[in-house]
Design an enzyme around this catalytic site. Structure first.
Site, PDB file in Angstrom:
ATOM      1  N   GLU A  59      -5.573 -33.965  15.413  1.00  0.00           N
ATOM      2  CA  GLU A  59      -4.101 -34.064  15.483  1.00  0.00           C
ATOM      3  C   GLU A  59      -3.601 -34.523  16.856  1.00  0.00           C
ATOM      4  OE1 GLU A  59      -5.555 -31.340  13.822  1.00  0.00           O
ATOM      5  OE2 GLU A  59      -5.043 -32.313  11.935  1.00  0.00           O
ATOM      6  N   HIS A  89     -18.368 -33.133   9.894  1.00  0.00           N
ATOM      7  CA  HIS A  89     -17.023 -33.121  10.460  1.00  0.00           C
ATOM      8  C   HIS A  89     -17.029 -33.533  11.928  1.00  0.00           C
ATOM      9  CE1 HIS A  89     -13.481 -31.957   8.335  1.00  0.00           C
ATOM     10  NE2 HIS A  89     -12.933 -31.430   9.402  1.00  0.00           N
TER      11      HIS A  89
HETATM   12  N1  INI Z   1     -11.332 -29.777  15.508  1.00  0.00           N
HETATM   13  C1  INI Z   1     -11.673 -29.650  16.813  1.00  0.00           C
HETATM   14  O1  INI Z   1     -10.792 -29.739  17.691  1.00  0.00           O
HETATM   15  N2  INI Z   1     -12.964 -29.426  17.159  1.00  0.00           N
HETATM   16  C2  INI Z   1     -13.972 -29.337  16.219  1.00  0.00           C
HETATM   17  O2  INI Z   1     -15.149 -29.107  16.618  1.00  0.00           O
HETATM   18  C3  INI Z   1     -13.636 -29.490  14.855  1.00  0.00           C
HETATM   19  N3  INI Z   1     -14.671 -29.410  13.837  1.00  0.00           N
HETATM   20  O3  INI Z   1     -15.866 -29.477  14.184  1.00  0.00           O
HETATM   21  O4  INI Z   1     -14.383 -29.310  12.677  1.00  0.00           O
HETATM   22  C4  INI Z   1     -12.270 -29.694  14.510  1.00  0.00           C
HETATM   23  N4  INI Z   1     -11.878 -29.814  13.222  1.00  0.00           N
HETATM   24  C5  INI Z   1     -10.495 -29.706  12.809  1.00  0.00           C
HETATM   25  C6  INI Z   1      -9.755 -31.022  12.881  1.00  0.00           C
HETATM   26  O5  INI Z   1      -9.522 -31.394  14.231  1.00  0.00           O
HETATM   27  C7  INI Z   1      -8.377 -30.925  12.203  1.00  0.00           C
HETATM   28  O6  INI Z   1      -7.589 -29.982  12.874  1.00  0.00           O
HETATM   29  C8  INI Z   1      -8.463 -30.528  10.720  1.00  0.00           C
HETATM   30  O7  INI Z   1      -9.387 -31.338  10.021  1.00  0.00           O
HETATM   31  C9  INI Z   1      -7.069 -30.680  10.040  1.00  0.00           C
HETATM   32  O8  INI Z   1      -6.636 -32.041  10.081  1.00  0.00           O
END
Ligand code: INI
Length: 154
Positions: A59, A89
């Site tokens: 975001e 992810h």
């Molecule tokens: N967001 C992070 O800031 N760091 C991470 O390690 C991470 N992992 O690994 O999943 C992560 N996922 C959430 C992503 O940024 C979004 O907030 C979510 O997908 C909603 O759009």
């Protein structure tokens, strides 16, 4: 004679926005604190630092764009921690955050600094959040100060 241009580190009068991701906040809170501490010690008034929390690194770019385009700030610092887990992810979030922040910076009149950790482990992230490898939030704040001052010279 070569005319050399480089940004100094005096930050008096600057207005700086920090976009911080709440995901992995054990790390990002430390990075954010490091940035704030660095800005204040280089002369930024506390009231001229605006902190925007977003859910995750994914975001950051959309909020960074709005903040950069608001015209209210001299520079923007983006802070996050993307840590590789047993999920694909990691690559998606790390790539989108990296590309997105770079794109915002390219299209912005103010510097947009990449203070997002991308690490293989929590240990590596902790090392960069105020322990043995310093605090990358502090470094990001120094970079924004240097870039704001450099841009004044162009
Ligand atoms: N967001 C992070 O800031 N760091 C991470 O390690 C991470 N992992 O690994 O999943 C992560 N996922 C959430 C992503 O940024 C979004 O907030 C979510 O997908 C909603 O759009």
């Amino acid at each position: 004679m070569v005319k050399v241009h480089e940004g100094m580190l005096n930050a008096e009068g600057m207005k700086i926005a920090i976009i911080s991701a709440r995901f992995n906040d054990m790390i990002t809170k430390e990075l954010t604190q490091g940035s704030i501490d660095c800005l204040k010690r280089h002369g930024v008034k506390e009231g001229d630092i605006h902190l925007y929390w977003v859910p995750g690194a994914f975001e950051i770019p959309s909020t960074a764009r709005k903040v950069a385009e608001s015209g209210k700030f001299d520079g923007v610092i983006c802070i996050g921690a993307v840590i590789r887990g047993a999920t694909p992810h990691f690559d998606m979030v790390a790539n989108e955050a990296t590309k997105g922040i770079a794109q915002v910076g390219m299209n912005s009149n103010v510097p947009v600094i990449f203070g997002v950790l991308t690490t293989d482990s929590i240990e590596q992230a902790l090392e960069r959040a105020g322990t043995k490898a310093g605090n990358k939030g502090w470094d990001a704040a120094l970079n924004v100060i240097e870039m704001v001052n450099l841009n004044k010279n162009i």
